[in-house]
Write a protein that holds these residues in place. Sequence first.
Motif, mmCIF file in Angstrom:
data_model
loop_
_atom_site.group_PDB
_atom_site.id
_atom_site.type_symbol
_atom_site.label_atom_id
_atom_site.label_comp_id
_atom_site.label_asym_id
_atom_site.label_seq_id
_atom_site.Cartn_x
_atom_site.Cartn_y
_atom_site.Cartn_z
ATOM 1 N N ILE A 25 -4.308 -3.108 -4.569
ATOM 2 C CA ILE A 25 -2.941 -2.584 -4.561
ATOM 3 C C ILE A 25 -2.388 -2.540 -5.978
ATOM 4 C CG2 ILE A 25 -0.591 -3.107 -3.834
ATOM 5 C CD1 ILE A 25 -1.796 -4.174 -1.217
ATOM 6 N N LEU A 48 -4.259 11.992 -16.729
ATOM 7 C CA LEU A 48 -3.915 12.179 -15.316
ATOM 8 C C LEU A 48 -5.142 12.045 -14.435
ATOM 9 C CD1 LEU A 48 -1.256 15.002 -15.405
ATOM 10 C CD2 LEU A 48 -0.947 12.560 -15.083
ATOM 11 N N ALA A 52 -0.186 4.542 -10.914
ATOM 12 C CA ALA A 52 1.097 5.244 -10.938
ATOM 13 C C ALA A 52 1.783 5.035 -12.292
ATOM 14 C CB ALA A 52 1.993 4.750 -9.805
ATOM 15 N N PHE A 61 0.852 -1.201 0.000
ATOM 16 C CA PHE A 61 0.000 0.000 0.000
ATOM 17 C C PHE A 61 0.887 1.250 0.000
ATOM 18 C CE2 PHE A 61 -3.146 2.666 2.573
ATOM 19 C CZ PHE A 61 -4.007 2.846 1.510
ATOM 20 N N PHE A 97 3.300 11.460 -18.066
ATOM 21 C CA PHE A 97 4.294 12.520 -17.871
ATOM 22 C C PHE A 97 5.460 12.332 -18.829
ATOM 23 C CE2 PHE A 97 2.592 13.141 -13.425
ATOM 24 C CZ PHE A 97 2.128 14.419 -13.677
ATOM 25 N N TYR A 110 8.116 13.632 -10.690
ATOM 26 C CA TYR A 110 8.696 13.497 -12.028
ATOM 27 C C TYR A 110 7.980 14.407 -13.015
ATOM 28 C CZ TYR A 110 9.598 11.196 -16.534
ATOM 29 O OH TYR A 110 9.909 10.921 -17.834
ATOM 30 N N GLY A 111 6.653 14.461 -12.894
ATOM 31 C CA GLY A 111 5.896 15.317 -13.790
ATOM 32 C C GLY A 111 6.257 16.779 -13.609
ATOM 33 N N PHE A 119 -6.164 5.507 -8.847
ATOM 34 C CA PHE A 119 -5.413 5.460 -7.599
ATOM 35 C C PHE A 119 -6.357 5.520 -6.404
ATOM 36 C CE2 PHE A 119 -2.856 7.328 -4.182
ATOM 37 C CZ PHE A 119 -1.756 6.494 -4.203
ATOM 38 N N SER A 162 -5.836 8.468 -14.070
ATOM 39 C CA SER A 162 -4.879 7.831 -13.169
ATOM 40 C C SER A 162 -5.193 8.180 -11.718
ATOM 41 C CB SER A 162 -3.460 8.226 -13.585
ATOM 42 O OG SER A 162 -2.758 8.797 -12.540
ATOM 43 N N ALA A 163 -5.598 9.425 -11.456
ATOM 44 C CA ALA A 163 -5.955 9.815 -10.084
ATOM 45 C C ALA A 163 -7.183 9.036 -9.617
ATOM 46 C CB ALA A 163 -6.217 11.307 -10.011
ATOM 47 N N ALA A 171 5.745 9.792 -9.322
ATOM 48 C CA ALA A 171 5.215 10.172 -10.628
ATOM 49 C C ALA A 171 4.924 11.673 -10.656
ATOM 50 C CB ALA A 171 3.953 9.373 -10.942
ATOM 51 N N ALA A 221 0.393 7.342 -14.783
ATOM 52 C CA ALA A 221 0.903 8.701 -14.579
ATOM 53 C C ALA A 221 2.323 8.824 -15.110
ATOM 54 C CB ALA A 221 0.844 9.057 -13.096
ATOM 55 N N PHE A 222 3.150 7.798 -14.863
ATOM 56 C CA PHE A 222 4.530 7.837 -15.369
ATOM 57 C C PHE A 222 4.544 7.977 -16.891
ATOM 58 C CE2 PHE A 222 5.989 5.509 -11.428
ATOM 59 C CZ PHE A 222 6.824 6.518 -11.005
ATOM 60 N N LEU A 252 5.137 5.469 -5.133
ATOM 61 C CA LEU A 252 5.232 5.527 -6.587
ATOM 62 C C LEU A 252 4.443 6.696 -7.145
ATOM 63 C CD1 LEU A 252 4.955 1.920 -7.972
ATOM 64 C CD2 LEU A 252 6.793 3.549 -8.291
ATOM 65 N N TYR A 253 3.229 6.902 -6.627
ATOM 66 C CA TYR A 253 2.419 7.993 -7.160
ATOM 67 C C TYR A 253 3.095 9.332 -6.847
ATOM 68 C CZ TYR A 253 -1.773 9.522 -9.426
ATOM 69 O OH TYR A 253 -2.644 10.029 -10.360
ATOM 70 N N MET A 288 -3.533 0.430 -7.729
ATOM 71 C CA MET A 288 -2.771 1.634 -7.339
ATOM 72 C C MET A 288 -1.451 1.705 -8.100
ATOM 73 S SD MET A 288 -3.295 1.590 -3.237
ATOM 74 C CE MET A 288 -2.326 3.040 -2.876
ATOM 75 N N LEU A 289 -0.737 0.577 -8.172
ATOM 76 C CA LEU A 289 0.552 0.582 -8.864
ATOM 77 C C LEU A 289 0.355 0.932 -10.339
ATOM 78 C CD1 LEU A 289 2.426 -2.530 -7.418
ATOM 79 C CD2 LEU A 289 2.449 -0.189 -6.636
ATOM 80 N N ALA A 335 -6.934 2.783 -3.493
ATOM 81 C CA ALA A 335 -6.705 3.085 -2.068
ATOM 82 C C ALA A 335 -7.952 2.762 -1.252
ATOM 83 C CB ALA A 335 -6.319 4.548 -1.901
ATOM 84 N N VAL A 374 -8.276 -1.006 -0.823
ATOM 85 C CA VAL A 374 -7.392 -1.584 0.196
ATOM 86 C C VAL A 374 -7.991 -1.366 1.583
ATOM 87 C CG1 VAL A 374 -5.135 -1.421 1.290
ATOM 88 C CG2 VAL A 374 -5.320 -1.285 -1.183
#
Lengths: 509, 102
Positions: free
Chosen positions: B37, B10, B44, A192, B51, A205-206, B17, B13-14, A202, B47-48, A198-199, B40-41, B21, B24
């Motif tokens: 989980i 984005l 992210a 968790f 960006f 990084y952005g 996420f 992705s939010a 990200a 988002a990577f 990670l977020y 969530m990964l 969350a 979980v």
Amino acid sequence: MNPEIQELLVAYRVVRPALFPVLPAAVLTLFGLLALLVDVFELGRTRGPAEGETGTPIMAPYLALIGTALALGCVGWQAARLETAGGPYFSGMVVLDGFGVFLSGVVLAGTLLTLLLTIGYCRRHDIHLAEYYHLILMAAAGMLIMVLAGNLITIFVGLELMSVGVYVLTGFRRTRLRSVEGALKYFVLGAFSTGFFLYGMALVYGAAGTFDLAGIRDAVSVPPASPVLLAGVALLIVGFGFKVALVPFHMWSPDVYQGAPAPVTAFMATGVKTAGFAAFVRVFMSTFDGLADQWIPVLWALAVLTMVVGNVAAIRQDDIKRMLAYSSIAHAGYLLVALIAHSDIGTAAFLYYMAAYTLMTMGAFGIVIVLGEKGTENTSIERDYAGIAWRHPLLAAAMALFMFSLTGIPPTAGFVGKFAILSAAVNSGHVPLAVLLVLTSVISAYYYLKVVVSMYMRASEREPIRSQVPAMAAIALLIAVVGVLGLGIFPGQWVEMARASVVAVTGLP
Amino acid sequence: MSEVGVGHYLTLSAILFTIGAIGVLTRKNAIIVFMAIEIMLNAANLAFVTFAMSIGDLGGLVMVLFVIAVAAAEAAVGLAIIVAMYRHRETVNVEAFTAMRG
């Protein structure tokens, strides 16, 4: 000579200098793999499917010990060559500096003590599996990578190498419900927190356009900070907060510490915390230096909560592993104060305290491990520790020393460490925080001294613990005792070393 | 119809996420928690990638590869732990595992 071999040699000469910073991690990885490999070839030995079955002692523990000792030697070599060899490597992925080398030494010292204590523990509980030692070495390698990381990607990879190994180690006694329950809780909350981390990465990084810590620092030093960046920093705080167990992200830690096998708990309380804090401090002290006005109030609130909740909750505990879990939460609060001081003195105090904390926590867990018996770990302070002083005077004296050091009573390492953090906090104008640190330390005296009172002033009502101290565990305890007293009575040299290590931060000034 | 842009990715992705969350925190089945989980990964990861494309930098894409590899390792360990749980209590409900409290 064969031209191909010659080409290889030339290539090796080019690559060799670049490998210098990761040498200790490479040695650990090598010996970790060797431990697994040798296990396969140890023919003719019974390999119990789980603990409890009579197995034959194996080679792996000794390989692990040799590997860790060699890695520690490599760290010494790095420290000696720091002035010429320090700096960024692998295009900034890894940074060799005084801060990293000092904490590498702390992590490896913790690993070495864990291994020394583990060997007797595994014999007693009949855990003869090479994977155990393999996982400890790989997790330690992950810690070293985290400690030297100069890039968010490296931090992440090191963090996961460490965490995944420790998840498995927590559940290693899989026939025990508590071990599995601890592993489940650690895994779920650890993964968790990885999500948050990670977020946060990200978003940073952005906002910054790079993962490189120095690059991010340059990008964020121009105010105003964008909301995306601040959200990213907040999520990184949550991620790190889980890993080093800051309140309110600490709920996993008492259950996990109690459920895990005692040597693994010791490893978690020292190594995982050191590595987590190392990355935490590096990222916030250097990379987000320009945002200090924004993150200091947040960490301030976390430090207050962590110190108060950690110390108050520890009072009610009877299980010594659980008590030490809350104690390690409280110590995370003290370490956070050193970070909030946001100065070179603060970072030096952090380094010194990390070393002192590793020694005294390792020592306390060492006694817990040694006092266990086959089938039970004997962790009740009221029942199992009562009257220990009459049957095991040396163990009780050592435990009392570690408890005094954790409280912060002179002449121990804990006292000098707390003093260093206090002076750093006062120097930076955080007087309320310093006052709170002292007040919560007074609270902590109650539960630490409760152990001493139980050992010395209560009569035992249970049958005596038949405990023989294995030679290796005796060496580990001796190292911890000498370390705690040495750092406390002759602190000058060590404080100087911590200061010099901060100055020697070459890659990220 | 406006074009799908960085903002949309984005936002998605939010949302993912947040769904992860909340999952979980509220679900009781260990396997569903584990799935949350993973969501969530992957949020992210999205988002990577977003960006990385908007900045024009390869770093974000490389990061995604690392995350995928790590998520696979975590899946192996996580499922093994869930199997070990099941052997004790014949259930994967996380509420059945409360031997330690306080």
